[in-house]
Scaffold this motif. Structure first.
Motif, PDB file in Angstrom:
ATOM      1  N   THR A  59      -2.169  -6.918   2.860  1.00 49.91           N
ATOM      2  CA  THR A  59      -2.246  -5.542   3.366  1.00 49.91           C
ATOM      3  C   THR A  59      -0.887  -4.869   3.324  1.00 49.91           C
ATOM      4  OG1 THR A  59      -4.109  -6.103   4.802  1.00 49.91           O
ATOM      5  CG2 THR A  59      -2.862  -4.126   5.363  1.00 49.91           C
ATOM      6  N   ASP A  60       0.147  -5.598   3.753  1.00 53.99           N
ATOM      7  CA  ASP A  60       1.504  -5.025   3.778  1.00 53.99           C
ATOM      8  C   ASP A  60       2.000  -4.718   2.368  1.00 53.99           C
ATOM      9  OD1 ASP A  60       1.481  -5.218   6.494  1.00 53.99           O
ATOM     10  OD2 ASP A  60       2.874  -6.914   6.633  1.00 53.99           O
ATOM     11  N   MET A  61       1.727  -5.625   1.412  1.00 58.56           N
ATOM     12  CA  MET A  61       2.157  -5.379   0.033  1.00 58.56           C
ATOM     13  C   MET A  61       1.495  -4.126  -0.528  1.00 58.56           C
ATOM     14  SD  MET A  61       2.312  -8.986  -2.027  1.00 58.56           S
ATOM     15  CE  MET A  61       3.657 -10.153  -1.844  1.00 58.56           C
ATOM     16  N   ASN A  62       0.219  -3.986  -0.248  1.00 57.80           N
ATOM     17  CA  ASN A  62      -0.511  -2.827  -0.752  1.00 57.80           C
ATOM     18  C   ASN A  62       0.058  -1.527  -0.199  1.00 57.80           C
ATOM     19  OD1 ASN A  62      -2.578  -1.566  -2.229  1.00 57.80           O
ATOM     20  ND2 ASN A  62      -3.937  -1.559  -0.470  1.00 57.80           N
ATOM     21  N   ARG A  63       0.513  -1.558   1.041  1.00 53.72           N
ATOM     22  CA  ARG A  63       1.098  -0.361   1.651  1.00 53.72           C
ATOM     23  C   ARG A  63       2.540  -0.129   1.193  1.00 53.72           C
ATOM     24  NH1 ARG A  63      -0.969  -1.601   7.844  1.00 53.72           N
ATOM     25  NH2 ARG A  63      -3.140  -0.900   7.568  1.00 53.72           N
ATOM     26  N   ALA A  64       3.290  -1.212   1.044  1.00 50.09           N
ATOM     27  CA  ALA A  64       4.713  -1.076   0.707  1.00 50.09           C
ATOM     28  C   ALA A  64       4.923  -0.694  -0.751  1.00 50.09           C
ATOM     29  CB  ALA A  64       5.442  -2.388   1.012  1.00 50.09           C
ATOM     30  N   LEU A  65       4.049  -1.206  -1.633  1.00 48.41           N
ATOM     31  CA  LEU A  65       4.174  -0.928  -3.070  1.00 48.41           C
ATOM     32  C   LEU A  65       2.990  -0.079  -3.505  1.00 48.41           C
ATOM     33  CD1 LEU A  65       5.217  -4.490  -4.266  1.00 48.41           C
ATOM     34  CD2 LEU A  65       6.716  -2.561  -3.786  1.00 48.41           C
ATOM     35  N   ASP A  66       3.204   1.214  -3.575  1.00 48.04           N
ATOM     36  CA  ASP A  66       2.142   2.151  -3.922  1.00 48.04           C
ATOM     37  C   ASP A  66       2.591   2.941  -5.149  1.00 48.04           C
ATOM     38  OD1 ASP A  66      -0.027   3.760  -3.995  1.00 48.04           O
ATOM     39  OD2 ASP A  66       0.171   4.564  -1.969  1.00 48.04           O
ATOM     40  N   PRO A  67       2.453   2.356  -6.345  1.00 47.77           N
ATOM     41  CA  PRO A  67       3.095   2.930  -7.524  1.00 47.77           C
ATOM     42  C   PRO A  67       2.497   4.245  -7.999  1.00 47.77           C
ATOM     43  CG  PRO A  67       1.682   1.105  -8.141  1.00 47.77           C
ATOM     44  CD  PRO A  67       1.723   1.114  -6.646  1.00 47.77           C
ATOM     45  N   VAL A  68       1.225   4.480  -7.726  1.00 50.08           N
ATOM     46  CA  VAL A  68       0.565   5.669  -8.264  1.00 50.08           C
ATOM     47  C   VAL A  68       0.745   6.874  -7.346  1.00 50.08           C
ATOM     48  CG1 VAL A  68      -1.650   6.645  -8.976  1.00 50.08           C
ATOM     49  CG2 VAL A  68      -1.114   4.252  -9.503  1.00 50.08           C
ATOM     50  N   GLU A  69       0.571   6.695  -6.055  1.00 46.54           N
ATOM     51  CA  GLU A  69       0.583   7.814  -5.111  1.00 46.54           C
ATOM     52  C   GLU A  69       1.980   8.245  -4.710  1.00 46.54           C
ATOM     53  OE1 GLU A  69      -2.082   9.420  -4.347  1.00 46.54           O
ATOM     54  OE2 GLU A  69      -3.388   8.033  -5.441  1.00 46.54           O
ATOM     55  N   VAL A  70       2.965   7.373  -4.894  1.00 51.09           N
ATOM     56  CA  VAL A  70       4.324   7.650  -4.402  1.00 51.09           C
ATOM     57  C   VAL A  70       5.229   8.062  -5.550  1.00 51.09           C
ATOM     58  CG1 VAL A  70       6.373   6.587  -3.380  1.00 51.09           C
ATOM     59  CG2 VAL A  70       4.114   6.111  -2.417  1.00 51.09           C
ATOM     60  N   THR A  71       6.069   9.057  -5.294  1.00 48.68           N
ATOM     61  CA  THR A  71       7.177   9.415  -6.192  1.00 48.68           C
ATOM     62  C   THR A  71       8.429   9.525  -5.335  1.00 48.68           C
ATOM     63  OG1 THR A  71       5.739  10.612  -7.722  1.00 48.68           O
ATOM     64  CG2 THR A  71       8.083  11.127  -7.792  1.00 48.68           C
TER      65      THR A  71
END
Length: 248
Positions: A59-71
């Motif tokens: 869960t934490d990895m999915n939140r910490a590494l969000d390559p598509v939604e984050v710039t």
């Protein structure tokens, strides 16, 4: 001499000793059973704790590494009570009818605790044991059902090589500075290959996209790539999500 009395020497002492030995043996059996039960309970508790740890890390990895939604700059935390966080070299390939079109060094962010493993690879999060696993977060690789378009999103860690080993009550801070680059690869019949230690989970994902899968070790390092062949002619885009990841 009254009825029931005996003058046999040592007979009463022998009976008493037998009773004492019997009680001692019984106590020994009980103690061994309790020790075995305690060990079994301890193993179950430890296993459940490790499973809960792995689920929290996923869960934490999915939140910490969000390559598509984050710039741009983003921070997250990955918490765990035991184990280690490391990065491992991995590649994603795009191939067409002529051969390899692009190779992207995506790498993997990996949590290990005994035989349990959670991996963030190319935008997907997979957890499991050994080479078995389930995909908790899907990669940004999508296609239209009947040909047309294929979008290969390649989440690239571009990470510092720091290894984090947990201490009780601590967590790792993950910092990313995400940029995106899209390249049109043109029309063709395409395959996508992802190097992974959990090929079954990736194979199931690609097959749900109507792709057929095989495995191949492209670089001879012993880690297979799942190769997904998409049917029909498609226009392919490669989108590299460069995360510039640091573990603080």
């Amino acid at each position: 001499m009254t009825r029931g009395e005996s003058n046999a020497p040592g007979k009463s002492n022998a009976r008493g000793q037998s009773n004492v030995i019997g009680v001692a043996l019984l106590l020994g059996v009980v103690m061994l059973s309790l020790a075995s039960l305690t060990a079994s309970v301890g193993m179950v508790v430890q296993s459940n704790a490790a499973t809960a740890d792995a689920a929290r890390v996923a869960t934490d990895m999915n939140r910490a590494l969000d390559p598509v939604e984050v710039t741009g700059i983003h921070r997250g935390r990955v918490a765990f009570s035991a184990g280690a966080l490391t990065t491992e070299p991995r590649e994603l390939r795009v191939l067409n009818e002529s051969g390899t079109v692009r190779v992207v060094r995506v790498d993997a962010f990996v949590f290990t605790n005994g035989d349990r493993r959670v991996t963030d690879l190319a935008g997907a999060v997979v957890q499991g044991t050994g080479d078995a696993g389930r995909m908790d977060a899907r990669p940004p690789i999508t296609s239209s059902e009947r040909g047309g378009v294929l979008v290969v999103g390649a989440a690239k860690l571009n990470a510092s090589g720091r290894t984090v080993v947990s201490k009780r009550g601590e967590s790792a801070v993950v910092r990313t500075n995400v940029t995106h680059d899209r390249t049109a690869l043109g029309n063709g019949t395409y395959r996508v290959a992802v190097e992974t230690k959990t090929p079954d989970a990736w194979g199931r994902y690609f097959e749900r996209q109507n792709a057929t899968t095989t495995t191949r070790d492209f670089d001879g390092d012993g880690i297979p790539s799942v190769v997904a062949r998409y049917p029909g002619t498609r226009f392919c885009y490669l989108v590299v999500h460069d995360m510039h990841m640091e573990v603080l």
